[in-house]
Design a protein around this motif. Structure first.
Motif, short mmCIF file in Angstrom:
data_model
loop_
_atom_site.label_atom_id
_atom_site.label_comp_id
_atom_site.label_asym_id
_atom_site.label_seq_id
_atom_site.Cartn_x
_atom_site.Cartn_y
_atom_site.Cartn_z
N UNK A 31 -3.58 18.37 -19.37
CA UNK A 31 -2.83 17.03 -19.15
C UNK A 31 -2.33 16.70 -20.55
N UNK A 32 -2.01 15.53 -20.58
CA UNK A 32 -1.34 15.07 -22.09
C UNK A 32 -2.25 14.92 -23.06
N UNK A 33 -1.71 14.76 -24.40
CA UNK A 33 -2.65 14.75 -25.51
C UNK A 33 -3.61 13.17 -25.71
N UNK A 34 -3.17 12.32 -24.76
CA UNK A 34 -4.32 11.41 -24.70
C UNK A 34 -5.33 11.36 -23.89
N UNK A 35 -5.37 12.68 -23.33
CA UNK A 35 -6.55 12.76 -22.22
C UNK A 35 -7.54 13.71 -23.10
N UNK A 36 -8.73 13.22 -22.73
CA UNK A 36 -10.09 14.17 -23.19
C UNK A 36 -10.93 14.48 -22.10
N UNK A 37 -11.02 15.86 -21.85
CA UNK A 37 -12.01 16.36 -20.80
C UNK A 37 -13.27 16.84 -21.36
N UNK A 38 -14.46 16.40 -21.18
CA UNK A 38 -15.47 16.66 -21.91
C UNK A 38 -16.62 16.85 -21.16
N UNK A 39 -17.63 17.93 -21.51
CA UNK A 39 -18.80 17.98 -20.72
C UNK A 39 -19.90 17.97 -21.43
N UNK A 40 -20.93 17.14 -21.26
CA UNK A 40 -22.07 16.72 -22.23
C UNK A 40 -23.34 16.93 -21.53
N UNK A 41 -24.29 17.64 -22.35
CA UNK A 41 -25.53 17.64 -21.88
C UNK A 41 -26.19 16.41 -21.62
N UNK A 42 -26.55 16.21 -20.54
CA UNK A 42 -27.11 15.17 -19.96
C UNK A 42 -28.05 14.31 -20.81
N UNK A 43 -29.09 15.21 -21.62
CA UNK A 43 -29.96 14.97 -22.67
C UNK A 43 -29.27 13.86 -23.50
N UNK A 44 -27.94 13.67 -23.48
CA UNK A 44 -27.54 12.81 -24.71
C UNK A 44 -26.79 11.60 -24.23
N UNK A 45 -26.71 11.46 -22.82
CA UNK A 45 -26.12 10.36 -22.33
C UNK A 45 -26.21 8.84 -22.88
#
Length: 314
Positions: A31-45
């Motif tokens: 996508x464009x440069x303003x988009x952040x797709x991130x996967x996060x360990x649920x432990x740190x929600x």
């Protein structure tokens, strides 16, 4: 009782100088440069929800697509190039870096905090002290009943509860406590840290194993107490745990090394664009503002320089 509270004392500005690699390899369109797709360990929600909220206030143009999941899934999404940012408790291996390099992507990795693995029991349970030796015996299946712990007052079977079989918590126990061996005994999963806390709050004989930030007492802005619905165990390296040689996973005891079950937390990004929001978010977490959020709003220890202040609790 004296507890040393941790305050962030770093004053360095965030640097946006970084190494990147550009190429025409087979990468997915993020996508464009303003988009952040991130996967996060649920432990740190809990803490990451706050970091994301503050990042959105600073960069309202940013679009964050966040997936909370097990660490194993988060890392796999990162390697598959389904996301360009990932939060986990380990660095990539050389072989995993080669996978990204084959797509003309270089990974940037920054340690942003130290986390603690906490042991919790039911509010009615009188046993809140435990030795590291007995923790190892518990998760290896050598201990299955409270009567097998010589200093315990409780009776009956011990139910060891974790979050997800693919979680970073399980990996830590098997790698760091059991030396690479699998857990055994009365062990089962509840899928999430939140479910573990809820289960222990309703089960008198259970011991839950969770990331410490899920135990934050929202009504205590000092970070010097834990969630009131359960009790947090104090852990001792001595074979005979006592109040004077046992420690809870407070920020200060994570910093001093008195609490034994501590691990690093890493933020990673493979976004090749120098001006992308993924890069900005990466630097936000490791910069002064992101580190202050960790200091003030969690039981995690920020990675920036810290100082101690004495706080007297009556």
């Amino acid at each position: 009782m004296m507890i040393r509270k941790v305050f962030c004392a770093a004053t360095a500005a965030v640097s946006f100088m970084f190494f990147c690699s550009c190429g025409s390899g087979k990468t997915q369109n993020q996508g464009d440069s303003d988009s952040v797709r991130i996967a996060i360990d649920e432990t740190f929600r809990p803490i990451m929800d706050e970091e994301i909220e503050q990042f959105r206030l600073q960069y309202p143009e940013a679009t964050l697509d966040v997936t909370y999941c097990s660490e194993s899934k988060a890392l796999q999404m990162f390697l598959d190039d389904s996301v360009r940012s990932c939060l986990a408790t380990r660095r990539l291996t050389d072989k995993e870096k080669e996978v990204l390099a084959s797509r003309q992507l270089n990974v940037m990795t920054e340690r942003i905090a130290s986390d603690a693995i906490a042991l919790i029991v039911n509010r009615a349970n009188p046993d809140t002290l435990i030795s590291t030796q007995d923790v190892k015996r518990l998760v290896s299946g050598q201990i299955t009943d409270w009567s097998q712990i010589k200093y315990a007052k409780s009776k009956g079977e011990i139910d060891i509860v974790f979050d997800n079989p693919q979680s970073s918590t399980v990996r830590y126990v098997e790698d760091s406590i059991l030396g690479g061996n699998a857990m055994s005994g009365n062990v089962h999963a509840q899928q999430t840290n939140e479910a573990v806390v809820d289960y222990v709050s309703k089960t008198p004989g259970a011991i839950g194993v969770v990331g410490v930030d899920w135990l934050r007492n929202e009504s205590d802005t000092t970070n010097l107490s834990f969630l009131p619905k359960i009790r947090v165990m104090s852990v001792s390296r001595s074979s005979v745990p006592e109040e004077g040689n046992s420690f809870k996973p407070f920020q200060a005891y994570i910093a001093t090394g008195d609490y034994p079950y501590v691990r690093a937390v890493f933020m990673m990004t493979s976004d090749p664009s120098m001006q992308s929001m993924s890069r900005y978010f990466y630097h936000f977490l490791s910069g002064q503002k992101g580190q202050l959020i960790i200091t003030k709003s969690s039981q995690l220890l920020p990675y920036m320089q810290v100082q101690f202040k004495e706080v007297r609790i009556k």
